[in-house]
Design a protein around this motif. Sequence first.
Motif, short mmCIF file in Angstrom:
data_model
loop_
_atom_site.label_atom_id
_atom_site.label_comp_id
_atom_site.label_asym_id
_atom_site.label_seq_id
_atom_site.Cartn_x
_atom_site.Cartn_y
_atom_site.Cartn_z
N VAL A 42 13.64 -5.94 2.98
CA VAL A 42 13.12 -6.54 4.20
C VAL A 42 12.55 -5.47 5.12
O VAL A 42 13.17 -4.41 5.30
CB VAL A 42 14.24 -7.33 4.94
CG1 VAL A 42 13.72 -7.89 6.26
CG2 VAL A 42 14.77 -8.43 4.05
N CYS A 43 11.39 -5.73 5.68
CA CYS A 43 10.78 -4.77 6.61
C CYS A 43 11.64 -4.67 7.87
O CYS A 43 11.94 -5.70 8.49
CB CYS A 43 9.38 -5.23 6.99
SG CYS A 43 8.62 -4.23 8.27
N PRO A 44 12.03 -3.46 8.27
CA PRO A 44 12.89 -3.31 9.45
C PRO A 44 12.16 -3.63 10.75
O PRO A 44 12.79 -3.82 11.79
CB PRO A 44 13.33 -1.85 9.39
CG PRO A 44 12.31 -1.16 8.55
CD PRO A 44 11.76 -2.20 7.60
N ARG A 45 10.83 -3.68 10.72
CA ARG A 45 10.08 -3.92 11.95
C ARG A 45 9.74 -5.39 12.16
O ARG A 45 9.87 -5.92 13.24
CB ARG A 45 8.80 -3.08 11.97
CG ARG A 45 9.10 -1.60 12.08
CD ARG A 45 7.84 -0.79 12.14
NE ARG A 45 8.13 0.63 12.28
CZ ARG A 45 8.50 1.41 11.28
NH1 ARG A 45 8.58 0.91 10.06
NH2 ARG A 45 8.76 2.68 11.47
N CYS A 46 9.28 -6.03 11.11
CA CYS A 46 8.84 -7.42 11.30
C CYS A 46 9.64 -8.41 10.46
O CYS A 46 9.36 -9.61 10.49
CB CYS A 46 7.34 -7.55 11.01
SG CYS A 46 6.91 -7.28 9.29
N ASN A 47 10.63 -7.91 9.72
CA ASN A 47 11.49 -8.78 8.91
C ASN A 47 10.80 -9.51 7.78
O ASN A 47 11.32 -10.48 7.24
CB ASN A 47 12.25 -9.78 9.79
CG ASN A 47 13.28 -9.09 10.67
OD1 ASN A 47 13.94 -8.15 10.23
ND2 ASN A 47 13.39 -9.52 11.90
N ARG A 97 6.22 -0.09 1.61
CA ARG A 97 5.19 -0.34 2.60
C ARG A 97 5.12 -1.85 2.84
O ARG A 97 5.05 -2.63 1.89
CB ARG A 97 3.84 0.16 2.08
CG ARG A 97 2.68 -0.08 3.03
CD ARG A 97 1.42 0.44 2.37
NE ARG A 97 0.24 0.16 3.15
CZ ARG A 97 -0.24 0.96 4.10
NH1 ARG A 97 0.34 2.10 4.35
NH2 ARG A 97 -1.32 0.64 4.76
N CYS A 98 5.16 -2.22 4.10
CA CYS A 98 5.04 -3.62 4.48
C CYS A 98 3.56 -3.95 4.62
O CYS A 98 2.85 -3.28 5.37
CB CYS A 98 5.77 -3.87 5.80
SG CYS A 98 5.50 -5.52 6.44
N GLN A 99 3.09 -4.97 3.90
CA GLN A 99 1.67 -5.29 3.94
C GLN A 99 1.32 -6.16 5.15
O GLN A 99 0.16 -6.45 5.38
CB GLN A 99 1.26 -5.98 2.64
CG GLN A 99 1.48 -5.05 1.45
CD GLN A 99 0.74 -5.51 0.21
OE1 GLN A 99 0.84 -6.66 -0.16
NE2 GLN A 99 0.02 -4.60 -0.40
N LEU A 100 2.33 -6.55 5.89
CA LEU A 100 2.08 -7.35 7.08
C LEU A 100 1.84 -6.45 8.30
O LEU A 100 0.81 -6.54 8.96
CB LEU A 100 3.28 -8.27 7.33
CG LEU A 100 3.00 -9.48 8.22
CD1 LEU A 100 2.01 -10.42 7.57
CD2 LEU A 100 4.30 -10.22 8.51
N CYS A 101 2.77 -5.54 8.56
CA CYS A 101 2.60 -4.67 9.72
C CYS A 101 2.10 -3.29 9.30
O CYS A 101 1.88 -2.43 10.14
CB CYS A 101 3.90 -4.56 10.54
SG CYS A 101 5.26 -3.74 9.68
N LEU A 102 1.92 -3.08 7.98
CA LEU A 102 1.34 -1.85 7.43
C LEU A 102 2.18 -0.61 7.68
O LEU A 102 1.69 0.51 7.60
CB LEU A 102 -0.08 -1.63 7.95
CG LEU A 102 -1.06 -2.78 7.65
CD1 LEU A 102 -2.44 -2.45 8.21
CD2 LEU A 102 -1.14 -3.04 6.14
#
Length: 92
Positions: A7-12, A31-36
């Motif tokens: 899980v992305c720690p910034r945007c979940n 790498r989170c492809q949502l918040c990059l």
Amino acid sequence: MSTGNVVCPRCNENSRIRRNGRSTSGMQRYRCQLCLKTFQLDFYYLGSCPDVRQTILEMTKGGSEYKDTARTLGISLKTVIRQLKNSRYKVN
Ligand SMILES: [Zn+2]
């Protein structure tokens, strides 16, 4: 490639996470492809782990000396002081 329940720690976000190579210490990075943003979940050096700041704060508030906190956690004194400053804790 599925990354399981990372899980992305910034945007979940948890469905658009991709592996993104390894850190210099060999830990898997993502790498989170949502918040990059890129991030990693495991840290070779505990002082780099975001969660350690809370532990440092609690130990300090509990009356532990900085150098004792550093030794107990296996991190450097500089890291303890930096984390406390970053958390806006008043460092003596
Ligand atoms: Zn994200």
